[in-house]
Motif scaffolding. Structure first.
Motif, short mmCIF file in Angstrom:
data_model
loop_
_atom_site.label_atom_id
_atom_site.label_comp_id
_atom_site.label_asym_id
_atom_site.label_seq_id
_atom_site.Cartn_x
_atom_site.Cartn_y
_atom_site.Cartn_z
N ASP A 1 0.98 -1.37 0.06
CA ASP A 1 -0.06 -0.04 0.01
C ASP A 1 0.78 1.27 0.02
O ASP A 1 0.37 2.23 0.19
N ALA A 2 2.11 1.06 -0.42
CA ALA A 2 2.96 2.56 -0.39
C ALA A 2 2.76 3.37 -1.50
O ALA A 2 2.40 4.50 -1.26
N GLN A 3 2.07 2.54 -2.57
CA GLN A 3 1.71 3.51 -3.97
C GLN A 3 0.57 4.13 -3.56
O GLN A 3 0.20 5.29 -3.87
N CYS A 4 -0.35 3.31 -2.78
CA CYS A 4 -1.82 4.04 -2.48
C CYS A 4 -1.21 5.27 -1.71
O CYS A 4 -1.93 6.33 -1.71
N PHE A 5 -0.56 5.22 -0.83
CA PHE A 5 -0.11 6.25 0.22
C PHE A 5 0.65 7.42 -0.49
O PHE A 5 0.17 8.56 -0.45
N SER A 6 1.48 7.18 -1.51
CA SER A 6 2.03 8.08 -2.23
C SER A 6 1.21 8.88 -3.16
O SER A 6 1.19 10.11 -3.32
N LYS A 7 0.04 8.01 -3.60
CA LYS A 7 -0.92 8.60 -4.64
C LYS A 7 -1.59 9.85 -3.72
O LYS A 7 -2.12 10.76 -4.12
#
Length: 340
Positions: free
Chosen positions: A220-226
């Motif tokens: 979920d790091a990409q979710c967080f970054s977006k």
């Protein structure tokens, strides 16, 4: 207390809040610029967009497009929607995914909810996020959440959701739930038949699912970054899009640039190991669309007039619900009367 906790339990078990949103259509190559005059959010009573019209023979399905976020102080009212609901025979609920473990079973699972939002093994956001992403998080956390350090132990997907809600509130925006509640009240007022189009997520062992979720890592790091990216650069554009929806500006609506934050967060849940091990949690997006389309076709065959709500993202998606109906031989018109 139980009335609040049990729905939360079912939501947590299904992680339905992520999946029910489905994927958004591809973003435009360049977001529209927020014009100076559009950064002031509209207030007062607004109609929202017109209705999409699906027809076959003399039968019609009217489709209303919902959008989020919307101006916090906006009151939605559409005389067109009220008039059409008054003469319709059936209302189709929006696509959704949910789980129901039963009241007493839910009581036994309540202790398992403790720590559900925390990272496994006591990890913090600093531990699980790339250094550059964590560096971007810190100023946004200070701006929108203040000194609350308890959030540092939450999984990125939950921390991102809390931050996003706080950012919307500061910007004078809300999730737009009042619109759905208003439609529900009109449906109830006119005693329409209500057809639930959602799907049920089955679980062999809910307690094991909770334990697996607590132990599993989420990508979920990409979710967080977006989510950070939207708060860093998209607040003004959100205001433009919210104003376009509230004024029924179809041209503006069609230019909406839907950031893919939601799809990234949905994918993090959908592809988690805890979900892959659950047969009932597979192909959720496809099953939701199939269930809604089946209900829509049945309503079109049975009623002179039916009514449905869909997210604008699902309406405008070239692979979405209305395009699927068009492919099945139905006539689809946008609010300006243009045929798809």
């Amino acid at each position: 207390m139980l009335q609040r906790l049990l729905p939360a339990l079912c939501l947590s078990l299904a992680v339905a809040s992520a999946w029910a949103q489905a994927d958004t259509p591809p973003a435009a190559s360049e977001p529209e610029a927020a014009e100076a005059g559009e950064q002031i959010l509209v207030v007062g009573q607004r109609p929202g967009p017109g209705l999409w019209k699906v027809t076959k023979d003399d039968h019609v399905l009217w489709v209303f497009g919902t959008y989020s976020p919307l101006p916090e102080k906006m009151e939605w009212r559409s005389q067109q929607v009220e008039a059409i609901l008054a003469k319709s025979q059936e209302y189709l609920t929006p696509p959704a995914a949910s789980a129901n473990v039963g009241f007493f079973r839910g009581l036994t699972l309540l202790p398992s909810l403790i720590g559900l939002k925390k990272n496994p093994d006591g990890a913090t956001l600093h531990d699980v996020l790339p250094p550059d992403v964590y560096a971007r998080w810190q100023p946004l956390k200070a701006k929108y959440l203040g000194d609350d350090d308890s959030i540092e132990r939450e999984r990125p997907i939950f921390a991102a959701d809390t931050l996003f809600d706080a950012g919307l509130k500061q910007a004078g925006l809300s999730k737009g739930y009042d619109v759905s509640r208003k439609i529900d009240s009109i449906v109830k007022q006119h005693k329409l038949k209500v057809t639930q189009t959602g799907i049920e997520l089955t679980m062999d062992d809910p307690s094991k699912l909770l334990k697996d979720f607590k132990k599993s890592q989420l990508a979920d790091a990409q979710c967080f970054s977006k989510t950070l990216a939207r708060l860093e650069s998209d607040i003004d554009a959100m205001r433009v899009r919210a104003n376009a929806w509230s004024k029924g500006d179809l041209e503006g609506i069609q230019k909406l640039n839907y950031a893919d934050q939601e799809s990234e967060c949905s994918n993090a849940m959908r592809n988690g190991e805890f979900a892959r091990n659950q047969p009932g949690f597979q192909n959720i997006k496809e099953r939701m669309q199939a269930s809604w389309l089946a209900a829509a076709e049945k309503a079109l065959a049975s009623n002179n007039s039916s009514f449905a709500s869909l997210r604008l993202a699902d309406i405008l998606d070239p692979r979405g619900y209305l395009h699927q109906l068009k492919a099945r031989g139905y006539r689809v018109e946008d609010p300006d009367g243009e045929v798809y």
